[in-house]
Design an enzyme around this catalytic site. Structure first.
Site, short mmCIF file in Angstrom:
data_model
loop_
_atom_site.label_atom_id
_atom_site.label_comp_id
_atom_site.label_asym_id
_atom_site.label_seq_id
_atom_site.Cartn_x
_atom_site.Cartn_y
_atom_site.Cartn_z
N SER A 141 -13.21 55.82 63.65
CA SER A 141 -12.08 56.30 64.37
C SER A 141 -11.94 55.43 65.53
O SER A 141 -12.58 54.30 65.85
CB SER A 141 -12.54 57.54 64.91
OG SER A 141 -11.14 58.05 65.30
N GLY A 142 -10.92 55.06 65.80
CA GLY A 142 -9.79 54.67 66.43
C GLY A 142 -10.91 53.38 67.26
O GLY A 142 -10.20 52.46 67.23
N ILE A 143 -11.52 53.41 68.21
CA ILE A 143 -12.16 51.66 68.62
C ILE A 143 -13.74 51.60 68.25
O ILE A 143 -13.65 49.70 67.36
CB ILE A 143 -13.02 52.27 70.47
CG1 ILE A 143 -11.28 52.10 70.41
CG2 ILE A 143 -13.29 50.83 70.82
CD1 ILE A 143 -11.98 52.27 72.50
N GLY A 144 -13.92 52.30 67.57
CA GLY A 144 -15.20 51.78 66.73
C GLY A 144 -14.68 51.13 65.67
O GLY A 144 -14.46 49.93 64.84
N SER A 174 -16.05 53.34 79.85
CA SER A 174 -14.60 54.00 80.00
C SER A 174 -14.40 53.63 81.89
O SER A 174 -15.23 53.56 83.33
CB SER A 174 -14.87 55.28 80.17
OG SER A 174 -13.64 56.09 80.77
N THR A 226 -21.34 52.53 65.94
CA THR A 226 -21.61 54.16 65.76
C THR A 226 -19.77 54.40 66.37
O THR A 226 -19.34 53.49 66.18
CB THR A 226 -22.73 54.23 66.91
OG1 THR A 226 -21.58 53.71 67.60
CG2 THR A 226 -23.34 53.45 66.20
N GLY A 227 -19.17 54.97 65.97
CA GLY A 227 -18.02 56.15 65.50
C GLY A 227 -17.14 54.82 65.05
O GLY A 227 -16.43 54.71 65.40
N TYR A 283 -18.38 63.41 81.36
CA TYR A 283 -17.78 62.25 80.08
C TYR A 283 -18.05 61.19 81.71
O TYR A 283 -18.72 60.29 81.56
CB TYR A 283 -16.90 63.05 79.95
CG TYR A 283 -16.06 61.04 79.09
CD1 TYR A 283 -16.42 60.80 78.46
CD2 TYR A 283 -15.19 60.46 80.42
CE1 TYR A 283 -16.17 59.97 77.45
CE2 TYR A 283 -15.05 59.74 79.56
CZ TYR A 283 -15.00 59.20 77.63
OH TYR A 283 -15.03 57.86 77.60
P1 NAD Z 1 -12.51 58.70 68.53
O1 NAD Z 1 -12.61 60.26 68.93
O2 NAD Z 1 -11.17 58.11 68.07
O3 NAD Z 1 -13.51 57.99 67.75
C1 NAD Z 1 -14.90 58.57 67.89
C2 NAD Z 1 -15.70 58.52 67.05
O4 NAD Z 1 -17.03 59.09 67.20
C3 NAD Z 1 -15.20 59.43 66.01
O5 NAD Z 1 -15.25 59.11 64.57
C4 NAD Z 1 -16.61 60.48 65.99
O6 NAD Z 1 -16.68 61.46 65.06
C5 NAD Z 1 -18.03 59.73 66.61
N1 NAD Z 1 -18.36 60.63 67.00
C6 NAD Z 1 -18.96 61.49 68.00
N2 NAD Z 1 -19.78 62.41 67.92
C7 NAD Z 1 -20.75 61.68 67.04
C8 NAD Z 1 -21.93 61.25 66.97
N3 NAD Z 1 -22.69 63.21 67.85
N4 NAD Z 1 -22.73 61.01 65.70
C9 NAD Z 1 -21.70 60.20 65.33
N5 NAD Z 1 -20.67 60.33 65.46
C10 NAD Z 1 -20.57 60.61 66.71
O7 NAD Z 1 -12.76 57.47 69.89
P2 NAD Z 1 -12.47 56.36 70.16
O8 NAD Z 1 -11.21 56.64 71.60
O9 NAD Z 1 -12.33 55.47 69.71
O10 NAD Z 1 -13.12 56.67 71.57
C11 NAD Z 1 -14.87 54.98 71.30
C12 NAD Z 1 -15.17 54.95 72.39
O11 NAD Z 1 -14.57 54.72 73.66
C13 NAD Z 1 -16.21 56.53 72.93
O12 NAD Z 1 -17.23 56.12 73.35
C14 NAD Z 1 -14.92 56.50 74.12
O13 NAD Z 1 -15.59 57.22 74.74
C15 NAD Z 1 -14.34 55.32 74.56
N6 NAD Z 1 -13.99 55.82 74.89
C16 NAD Z 1 -12.08 55.61 74.68
C17 NAD Z 1 -10.96 55.74 75.31
C18 NAD Z 1 -9.87 55.85 74.70
O14 NAD Z 1 -8.80 55.74 75.75
N7 NAD Z 1 -9.39 56.50 73.72
C19 NAD Z 1 -11.02 55.02 77.08
C20 NAD Z 1 -11.88 54.79 77.66
C21 NAD Z 1 -13.69 55.01 76.81
#
Ligand code: NAD
Length: 265
Positions: free
Chosen positions: A17-20, A143, A13-14, A156
């Protein structure tokens, strides 16, 4: 190290983008078949097409705050792959920020729906498939904020703390069925989520983006010992291990991928 993921079916899921997204690439390179769930549509299709050059990947659009969309996503994945062995739940939002006294019930609820309830819904949908196969891996992305709350983003922080407890509880409930559940807690990773934070800071202070990052590290993350943003691939490597055959004695653990940011043990 062979992760033993060939032909395993993974839901991320997710995944747009990013981590996903980095995790999707990691698992596909290891031979897994991957379903990317995200609420985005055109962007998700583009991301999927890019990763398809590496292996078998499908895009499934769903808003995880909607139970029926989660169920529809599950059906779509079953129609294509027949089962699911792995769930990586990386969807998330920063949610409501600011002074605790100014954040409304509705803003709290909106954050909880994505940052906690979406994890509950996706685990409820996919866990039974792993249970009946007698093999499964679930990684919930939490996180650093779960362990080290920052007062300006308490919805959060509270949700991410709940994710740790959810992962630990699920690990206890389903280990006997061969389903191993862990959480991963990143800090300050270079993704669109933190890009947005840094852009806001740069705009507010009239400074370049890179300077905003340096300033944030010095002033807001002094205990992030490596004093740089992490890369999504650095988180994906840890998640990849936790999804694999190689993590067969690992469960109920929270893996920090935070450059040392959480200051306590
Ligand atoms: P990101 O914003 O790049 O990706 C998050 C993705 O989740 C997006 O593609 C978004 O469209 C999707 N999303 C959001 N709401 C949604 C919904 N209702 N239904 C389906 N998809 C949905 O963020 P990221 O940085 O890759 O974060 C990924 C995870 O890592 C998140 O849970 C975030 O809280 C956690 N995290 C990130 C960081 C960081 O520094 N980037 C740090 C700690 C934790």
């Amino acid at each position: 190290m062979d992760l033993g993921l060939t032909n395993k079916v993974a839901v991320i899921t997710g995944g747009d983008s990013g981590i996903g997204k980095a995790t999707a690439e990691r698992l596909v390179r290891e031979g897994a078949k991957v379903a990317l769930i995200d609420k985005t549509s055109d962007a998700l299709t583009r991301t999927t097409e890019k990763i398809q050059s590496l292996g078998e990947v499908i895009a499934v659009q769903a808003d995880l705050t909607q139970r029926e969309q989660v169920e529809a996503a599950k059906q779509q994945i079953l129609d294509r792959f027949g089962t699911v062995h792995i769930l990586v739940h990386a969807a998330g939002i920063t949610g409501a920020t600011g002074d605790f006294l100014e954040i409304s019930d509705q803003e709290w609820q909106e954050t909880i729906e994505v940052d906690l309830m979406a994890a509950v819904r996706t685990c409820r949908a996919f866990l039974p498939l792993m249970r009946s196969a007698g093999w499964g891996r679930i990684v919930l992305v939490s996180s650093e904020d779960a362990l080290q709350p920052y007062p300006e983003e308490l919805p959060y922080c509270a949700c991410k703390a709940a994710i740790l407890n959810l992962a630990k509880g699920l690990s206890k409930a389903y280990a006997k069925d061969g389903v191993l559940v862990n959480s991963v807690s990143p800090a300050f990773i270079a993704t669109p989520m933190t890009d947005a934070m840094m852009k806001t800071q740069a705009d507010q202070e009239g400074i370049p983006f890179d300077q905003a990052i340096e300033q944030f590290l010095q002033n807001n993350r002094p205990t992030l010992e490596l004093q740089r943003r992490g890369r999504p691939e650095e988180v994906a490597d840890v998640i990849g291990f936790l999804c694999s055959e190689r993590s067969s004695f690992v469960l109920g653990a929270n893996w920090r991928v935070d450059g040392g940011s959480v200051a306590s043990l």
